[in-house]
Design an enzyme around this catalytic site. Sequence first.
Site, PDB file in Angstrom:
ATOM      1  CD  GLU A 168      68.380  78.784  52.980  1.00  0.00           C
ATOM      2  OE1 GLU A 168      68.398  79.474  53.998  1.00  0.00           O
ATOM      3  OE2 GLU A 168      68.853  77.634  52.944  1.00  0.00           O
ATOM      4  N   GLY A 215      63.278  72.428  41.243  1.00  0.00           N
ATOM      5  CA  GLY A 215      62.136  73.019  40.534  1.00  0.00           C
ATOM      6  C   GLY A 215      62.189  74.530  40.608  1.00  0.00           C
ATOM      7  CB  VAL A 266      72.381  73.707  50.111  1.00  0.00           C
ATOM      8  CG1 VAL A 266      72.201  72.318  50.720  1.00  0.00           C
ATOM      9  CG2 VAL A 266      73.852  73.969  49.837  1.00  0.00           C
ATOM     10  CE  LYS A 309      72.164  70.899  45.133  1.00  0.00           C
ATOM     11  NZ  LYS A 309      71.202  69.972  44.550  1.00  0.00           N
ATOM     12  CB  SER A 368      74.740  77.373  36.445  1.00  0.00           C
ATOM     13  OG  SER A 368      74.688  77.123  35.061  1.00  0.00           O
ATOM     14  CG  ASP A 410      73.665  69.281  41.732  1.00  0.00           C
ATOM     15  OD1 ASP A 410      73.724  70.501  41.508  1.00  0.00           O
ATOM     16  OD2 ASP A 410      72.735  68.749  42.374  1.00  0.00           O
ATOM     17  CG  LEU A 470      63.809  71.980  51.260  1.00  0.00           C
ATOM     18  CD1 LEU A 470      64.453  70.585  51.308  1.00  0.00           C
ATOM     19  CD2 LEU A 470      62.403  71.908  51.854  1.00  0.00           C
TER      20      LEU A 470
HETATM   21  P1  NHO Z   1      68.399  77.654  33.194  1.00  0.00           P
HETATM   22  O1  NHO Z   1      66.948  77.349  32.980  1.00  0.00           O
HETATM   23  O2  NHO Z   1      69.415  77.028  32.330  1.00  0.00           O
HETATM   24  O3  NHO Z   1      68.546  79.243  33.137  1.00  0.00           O
HETATM   25  C1  NHO Z   1      69.781  79.902  33.149  1.00  0.00           C
HETATM   26  C2  NHO Z   1      69.569  81.336  32.650  1.00  0.00           C
HETATM   27  O4  NHO Z   1      70.807  82.026  32.767  1.00  0.00           O
HETATM   28  C3  NHO Z   1      69.172  81.464  31.174  1.00  0.00           C
HETATM   29  O5  NHO Z   1      68.221  82.503  31.059  1.00  0.00           O
HETATM   30  C4  NHO Z   1      70.486  81.875  30.487  1.00  0.00           C
HETATM   31  O6  NHO Z   1      70.258  82.638  29.314  1.00  0.00           O
HETATM   32  C5  NHO Z   1      71.079  82.729  31.566  1.00  0.00           C
HETATM   33  N1  NHO Z   1      72.551  82.894  31.456  1.00  0.00           N
HETATM   34  C6  NHO Z   1      73.505  81.950  31.372  1.00  0.00           C
HETATM   35  N2  NHO Z   1      74.722  82.521  31.288  1.00  0.00           N
HETATM   36  C7  NHO Z   1      74.533  83.863  31.321  1.00  0.00           C
HETATM   37  C8  NHO Z   1      75.386  85.002  31.270  1.00  0.00           C
HETATM   38  N3  NHO Z   1      76.710  84.876  31.155  1.00  0.00           N
HETATM   39  N4  NHO Z   1      74.835  86.232  31.332  1.00  0.00           N
HETATM   40  C9  NHO Z   1      73.505  86.397  31.436  1.00  0.00           C
HETATM   41  N5  NHO Z   1      72.647  85.356  31.494  1.00  0.00           N
HETATM   42  C10 NHO Z   1      73.144  84.110  31.429  1.00  0.00           C
HETATM   43  O7  NHO Z   1      68.841  77.262  34.711  1.00  0.00           O
HETATM   44  P2  NHO Z   1      67.907  77.238  36.017  1.00  0.00           P
HETATM   45  O8  NHO Z   1      67.336  75.893  36.227  1.00  0.00           O
HETATM   46  O9  NHO Z   1      67.009  78.411  36.008  1.00  0.00           O
HETATM   47  O10 NHO Z   1      69.007  77.419  37.179  1.00  0.00           O
HETATM   48  C11 NHO Z   1      69.513  78.680  37.508  1.00  0.00           C
HETATM   49  C12 NHO Z   1      70.480  78.555  38.672  1.00  0.00           C
HETATM   50  O11 NHO Z   1      69.776  78.027  39.794  1.00  0.00           O
HETATM   51  C13 NHO Z   1      71.653  77.586  38.416  1.00  0.00           C
HETATM   52  O12 NHO Z   1      72.816  78.076  39.020  1.00  0.00           O
HETATM   53  C14 NHO Z   1      71.200  76.319  39.121  1.00  0.00           C
HETATM   54  O13 NHO Z   1      72.270  75.485  39.549  1.00  0.00           O
HETATM   55  C15 NHO Z   1      70.500  76.927  40.316  1.00  0.00           C
HETATM   56  N6  NHO Z   1      69.610  76.015  40.974  1.00  0.00           N
HETATM   57  C16 NHO Z   1      68.575  75.438  40.294  1.00  0.00           C
HETATM   58  C17 NHO Z   1      67.821  74.456  40.896  1.00  0.00           C
HETATM   59  C18 NHO Z   1      66.664  73.881  40.135  1.00  0.00           C
HETATM   60  O14 NHO Z   1      65.864  73.085  40.673  1.00  0.00           O
HETATM   61  N7  NHO Z   1      66.452  74.273  38.886  1.00  0.00           N
HETATM   62  C19 NHO Z   1      68.185  74.076  42.227  1.00  0.00           C
HETATM   63  C20 NHO Z   1      69.162  74.787  42.923  1.00  0.00           C
HETATM   64  C21 NHO Z   1      69.870  75.747  42.282  1.00  0.00           C
HETATM   65  O15 NHO Z   1      67.902  72.821  44.205  1.00  0.00           O
HETATM   66  C22 NHO Z   1      67.841  72.767  42.807  1.00  0.00           C
HETATM   67  C23 NHO Z   1      68.853  71.758  42.297  1.00  0.00           C
HETATM   68  O16 NHO Z   1      69.936  71.661  42.856  1.00  0.00           O
HETATM   69  C24 NHO Z   1      68.506  70.969  41.104  1.00  0.00           C
HETATM   70  C25 NHO Z   1      69.451  69.769  40.901  1.00  0.00           C
HETATM   71  N8  NHO Z   1      69.591  69.477  39.477  1.00  0.00           N
HETATM   72  C26 NHO Z   1      68.868  68.547  41.608  1.00  0.00           C
HETATM   73  O17 NHO Z   1      68.736  68.560  42.835  1.00  0.00           O
HETATM   74  O18 NHO Z   1      68.565  67.512  40.901  1.00  0.00           O
END
Ligand code: NHO
Length: 369
Positions: free
Chosen positions: A152, A350, A155, A232, A99, A228, A159
């Site tokens: 995709e 998730g 948001v 979106k 992120s 957040d 889905l």
């Molecule tokens: P993590 O688990 O914090 O992992 C981030 C990774 O990126 C780590 O390995 C970290 O070392 C690496 N990293 C960070 N900065 C770096 C850099 N400069 N260089 C190299 N590596 C770097 O985060 P997630 O959960 O895996 O999320 C990853 C991305 O997916 C984020 O942008 C997050 O916003 C997006 N995302 C996640 C979710 C989810 O469910 N986890 C969703 C959508 C997008 O629809 C979901 C959502 O919106 C969740 C929301 N909180 C909700 O609806 O309640």
Amino acid sequence: APPRQVFIAVIGAGGVGKCFLTQLQQLASKLSQSPSSPTYLSLIYLSTSKKALYHPDYKSLSNWESELHASDKPTLPPTNLADYLVKAPGKVVLVDNTSNQEIAESYPTFLSKGISVITPNKKAFSSSYALWRSIFTAASNGSGAGGWVFHESSVGAGLPVLSTLKELLETGDTVRKIEGVFSGTMSFLFNSFAPTSGGGAAFSAAVKTAKEKGFTEPDPRDDLNGLDVARKLTILARLAGLEIDSPAAFPVQSLIPAELEACADGDDFLARLPEFDDRMEKLKRDAEKEGKVVRFVGSVDVGKGEVKVGLEKFDTGHPIAALKGSDNIIAFYTQRYGDNPLIIQGAGAGGEVTAMGVTGDLVKVLRLL
Ligand code: NHO
């Protein structure tokens, strides 16, 4: 057709990144076995915020988990990564599973060098409109001739929200309004705090349970401030044709009591949140008197050019009120669909489902390359 090789670079191996790497392995194995036109996907770069794994000769990474652990190479800054990838002996797809804002701001650089970009990271598409424009000026699915860009999962996780919106528009429908619950965390909170059956937990207790279940960000204020969801909505509104300057350009209701804005950390915040349960109880009771429940929603009124994020009351029979668990729901009100909107509903957060959206985007890019 002769076999082809496509190179994949992955930044980020957290919750989503790890699931993506597993899905990538399955996809790679399937594509390599295609009898008519095999494609070999080759993972050539993997990094976390601490270190990176790659070889100067673009050799495929195997056993990435142990190799990454043993690696002593620092993560390449975006410009150096672009220089490395552009010399790969074939087409390259960059997958950003972080992120990180700096990486998001470098998408135009990657795209203009012919590297495709796929990501669930909301930052690039919901920060300044200037960044949005430079991404789509460079990309082949914009007005440029560079790489392809798909997001995709930014948001509604896996889905099919963005692809559906694009298809509605491409096929000539008029999208009038988009409305829904866009946060898994907010969904869970309000389904527990104000269930349609009445009763429900105190708001602070619902926040605590959500944190224990791992639905919230480490500091729950990052979910409760509405940003957040605002990100979106910015993405959806822009795809629907509105030039939204930033998520600060429209009203966003924060659920953080003003008195707790300055709390030192998330734990301090959670400890003091029960002091403010009365306010949320009053909202719940006021809605109950009208036979309704409160929900945290976002909407884009395309005709009026209005975007907003915050609490709204819904009849208990409304699909938004009847949502379960941490599901998302997105309703598209369009000319073709009339008064019965096209509705997309299901898990919106998730690792596995978010990674699915990313892998799906990779499948799309592979068809285009
Ligand atoms: P993590 O688990 O914090 O992992 C981030 C990774 O990126 C780590 O390995 C970290 O070392 C690496 N990293 C960070 N900065 C770096 C850099 N400069 N260089 C190299 N590596 C770097 O985060 P997630 O959960 O895996 O999320 C990853 C991305 O997916 C984020 O942008 C997050 O916003 C997006 N995302 C996640 C979710 C989810 O469910 N986890 C969703 C959508 C997008 O629809 C979901 C959502 O919106 C969740 C929301 N909180 C909700 O609806 O309640």
